[in-house]
Design a protein around this motif. Structure first.
Motif, PDB file in Angstrom:
ATOM      1  N   ALA A 231     -12.057 -36.459 -10.710  1.00  9.74           N
ATOM      2  CA  ALA A 231     -11.727 -37.724 -10.787  1.00  9.74           C
ATOM      3  C   ALA A 231     -10.533 -38.040 -10.129  1.00  9.74           C
ATOM      4  CB  ALA A 231     -11.828 -38.244 -12.109  1.00  9.74           C
ATOM      5  N   GLY A 232      -9.974 -36.982  -9.823  1.00  8.67           N
ATOM      6  CA  GLY A 232      -8.326 -37.131  -9.418  1.00  8.67           C
ATOM      7  C   GLY A 232      -8.093 -36.826  -8.077  1.00  8.67           C
ATOM      8  N   TRP A 233      -6.985 -36.012  -7.817  1.00  9.75           N
ATOM      9  CA  TRP A 233      -6.416 -35.800  -6.498  1.00  9.75           C
ATOM     10  C   TRP A 233      -5.884 -34.396  -6.416  1.00  9.75           C
ATOM     11  CZ3 TRP A 233      -7.768 -39.081  -3.014  1.00  9.75           C
ATOM     12  CH2 TRP A 233      -8.019 -40.456  -3.258  1.00  9.75           C
ATOM     13  N   GLY A 240       1.074 -23.428  -4.299  1.00  5.71           N
ATOM     14  CA  GLY A 240      -0.570 -23.421  -4.737  1.00  5.71           C
ATOM     15  C   GLY A 240      -0.705 -24.841  -4.679  1.00  5.71           C
ATOM     16  N   GLY A 241      -2.042 -25.235  -5.123  1.00  4.72           N
ATOM     17  CA  GLY A 241      -2.663 -26.515  -5.319  1.00  4.72           C
ATOM     18  C   GLY A 241      -2.046 -27.497  -6.370  1.00  4.72           C
ATOM     19  N   VAL A 242      -1.828 -28.438  -6.331  1.00  2.44           N
ATOM     20  CA  VAL A 242      -1.272 -29.428  -7.053  1.00  2.44           C
ATOM     21  C   VAL A 242      -2.176 -30.414  -7.436  1.00  2.44           C
ATOM     22  CG1 VAL A 242       0.565 -30.829  -7.834  1.00  2.44           C
ATOM     23  CG2 VAL A 242       1.199 -28.942  -6.528  1.00  2.44           C
ATOM     24  N   GLU A 243      -2.511 -30.645  -8.690  1.00  4.88           N
ATOM     25  CA  GLU A 243      -3.766 -31.552  -8.944  1.00  4.88           C
ATOM     26  C   GLU A 243      -2.776 -32.867  -9.916  1.00  4.88           C
ATOM     27  OE1 GLU A 243      -6.616 -29.483 -10.865  1.00  4.88           O
ATOM     28  OE2 GLU A 243      -7.008 -28.232  -9.191  1.00  4.88           O
ATOM     29  N   ALA A 244      -3.721 -33.974  -9.787  1.00  2.03           N
ATOM     30  CA  ALA A 244      -3.077 -35.120 -10.505  1.00  2.03           C
ATOM     31  C   ALA A 244      -4.162 -36.212 -10.619  1.00  2.03           C
ATOM     32  CB  ALA A 244      -1.836 -35.745  -9.870  1.00  2.03           C
ATOM     33  N   ALA A 245      -4.056 -37.200 -11.650  1.00  2.00           N
ATOM     34  CA  ALA A 245      -5.044 -38.073 -11.842  1.00  2.00           C
ATOM     35  C   ALA A 245      -4.788 -39.277 -10.762  1.00  2.00           C
ATOM     36  CB  ALA A 245      -4.963 -38.678 -13.176  1.00  2.00           C
ATOM     37  N   GLY A 367     -10.690 -48.883  -1.966  1.00  2.00           N
ATOM     38  CA  GLY A 367     -11.862 -48.201  -2.126  1.00  2.00           C
ATOM     39  C   GLY A 367     -11.434 -46.875  -2.618  1.00  2.00           C
ATOM     40  N   GLN A 368      -9.993 -46.547  -3.043  1.00  2.00           N
ATOM     41  CA  GLN A 368      -9.883 -45.259  -3.688  1.00  2.00           C
ATOM     42  C   GLN A 368      -9.209 -45.320  -4.850  1.00  2.00           C
ATOM     43  OE1 GLN A 368     -10.723 -42.563  -2.312  1.00  2.00           O
ATOM     44  NE2 GLN A 368     -11.546 -43.009  -0.388  1.00  2.00           N
ATOM     45  N   PRO A 369      -9.997 -45.448  -5.981  1.00  2.00           N
ATOM     46  CA  PRO A 369      -9.486 -45.406  -7.445  1.00  2.00           C
ATOM     47  C   PRO A 369      -8.590 -44.448  -7.785  1.00  2.00           C
ATOM     48  CG  PRO A 369     -11.835 -45.842  -7.523  1.00  2.00           C
ATOM     49  CD  PRO A 369     -11.688 -45.274  -6.194  1.00  2.00           C
ATOM     50  N   GLY A 370      -7.384 -44.822  -8.302  1.00  2.00           N
ATOM     51  CA  GLY A 370      -6.338 -43.849  -8.461  1.00  2.00           C
ATOM     52  C   GLY A 370      -5.498 -43.591  -7.505  1.00  2.00           C
TER      53      GLY A 370
END
Length: 414
Positions: A231-233, A240-245, A367-370
């Motif tokens: 549900a995030g990005w 390395g990979g960084v993730e967030a809502a 068209g892109q929530p978040g």
């Protein structure tokens, strides 16, 4: 991840968004392939332009268009091979500059500009950034009384309608205010409200320092690696990979490289600009930034020296720098002020991100929530960074925005 955000782009706009989000309790990573403020925020006139209540319209006077078409000016030049690719956005820019349409655009633009000093001071007050903000305004110099009077009439309208401050100087008053000018001018319009920044890069770095002090994280990485992750990005950084809502695209002129992959292709176009610093000869000084209206260049006193800046250059995205405007401006500037040797070995170049309707894009990415947009500020990214940061942070955290964000919505280009 519910209260986390990625901000892509560490210019003045991105840094300001990240700082405002962090102060609202979000876990924020600010990512750029360079250090903070090393893109377009690095090079500009260093002005927080409270007087700039009217954006730059496309010229509609035939004599002005003919002058620019000659491609010999200091304030505007172009690469002929770039014109086919720029034809559509420039045509839309011309269409939006029609007087009735422009009046509506200027009304929305002025509401952003009116907040710029308060929002900068709210971030800078009580920090080392405050010392970089000089309350000296800037001057437009005029060669003829007629042009000065016309400019003063417009300034009076700006004061009446938008509370902008100014004062008029005749030739003698100008010579007293700037005694090392080597050429007489009929007078000057002194915009008294703007703050002059002695080092724009340092100001961005100071705001970035407030962000990290508040617990925010800086990362180096490639914003074009952005992908959906649940549900995030997710984006790839050096560590390395960084993730967030949530994600904010604050990449200036490069924003379209990311948003197009997400189904949103705003008609952004770039205006390239150049600057170079010079020392002054002897004991000469320049007390405040001056724009020589006849020639179209700005001279601004900075920590690094006297910064000579040019207007707009239109070129293909990957075209190498061609600082012909600086080459045209330098001999004119030397006649105006006793410039000495150049500080840098070569000029700096950056790209200003422009939209055809002259308004920035601030708000949800369609068209892109978040996903959120914060780009397209043209000449005023330095001026409007903190205003944009606050407005978008309020939208993202569910607060009531302090300004109506509707005029800046991304959907207007869909």
């Amino acid at each position: 991840m519910a209260a986390s955000a990625l901000v892509l782009g560490a210019g003045m706009v991105g840094v300001s968004v990240a700082l405002h989000l962090r102060r609202r309790g979000m876990d924020v990573v600010l990512l750029d392939r360079q250090g903070p403020g090393e893109g377009a925020s690095f090079g500009n006139g260093g002005l927080l332009q409270r007087e700039a209540v009217h954006p730059h319209p496309f010229p509609r006077d035939w004599s002005e268009l003919w002058r620019i078409a000659g491609n010999r000016a200091v304030d505007a030049t172009y690469h002929p091979v770039a014109l086919p690719g720029l034809a559509l956005p420039l045509l839309r820019y011309w269409w939006h500059s029609e007087p009735a349409r422009y009046a509506r655009i200027a009304e929305a633009y002025a509401k952003l500009i009116a907040t710029c000093l308060d929002e900068h001071l709210a971030l800078a007050r009580g920090t080392p950034a405050a010392a970089l903000l000089r309350p000296i305004g800037w001057m437009r110099l005029f060669s003829t009384p007629q042009r000065l009077e016309a400019a003063l009439a417009l300034a009076e309208a700006a004061r009446r309608d938008h509370g902008v401050g100014y004062r008029a100087l005749d030739g003698a008053a100008l010579a007293a205010a700037e005694p090392h000018l080597q050429v007489a001018r009929a007078g000057a319009l002194h915009w008294t409200d703007p703050l002059s920044v002695s080092d724009p890069h340092a100001l961005t770095l100071e705001y970035a320092a407030r962000f990290t002090e508040a617990g925010g994280s800086l990362a180096r990485g490639d914003a074009t690696t952005l992908t959906r992750h649940g549900a995030g990005w997710r984006v790839q950084a050096q560590q390395g990979g960084v993730e967030a809502a949530q994600v904010v695209v604050a990449l200036g002129a490069a924003a379209g490289q990311v948003t197009r992959r997400l189904g949103y292709a705003p008609p952004l176009f770039g205006k390239r600009g150049y600057h170079r610093h010079f020392r002054l000869r002897g004991n000469a000084v320049l007390h405040r930034p001056i724009l020589d209206t006849e020639s179209g260049f700005l001279l601004a006193p900075m920590q690094a020296g006297i910064r000579l800046t040019t207007g707009a250059e239109f070129a293909r995205d990957a075209a190498p720098p061609t600082p012909v405007q600086l080459a045209r401006a330098e001999p004119l500037a030397r006649r105006l002020l006793p410039l000495g040797e150049a500080v840098e070995a070569s000029p700096w170049m950056g790209v200003r991100p422009c939209t055809p309707d002259m308004l920035p894009i601030i708000g949800p990415l369609p068209g892109q929530p978040g996903a959120w947009c914060a780009f397209g500020h043209a000449h005023q990214g330095l001026t409007l960074g903190p205003t944009t940061g606050r407005l978008l942070a309020e939208m993202m955290t569910g607060e009531t925005p302090f300004l109506d964000p509707a005029p800046y919505r991304a959907e207007r280009f869909n």
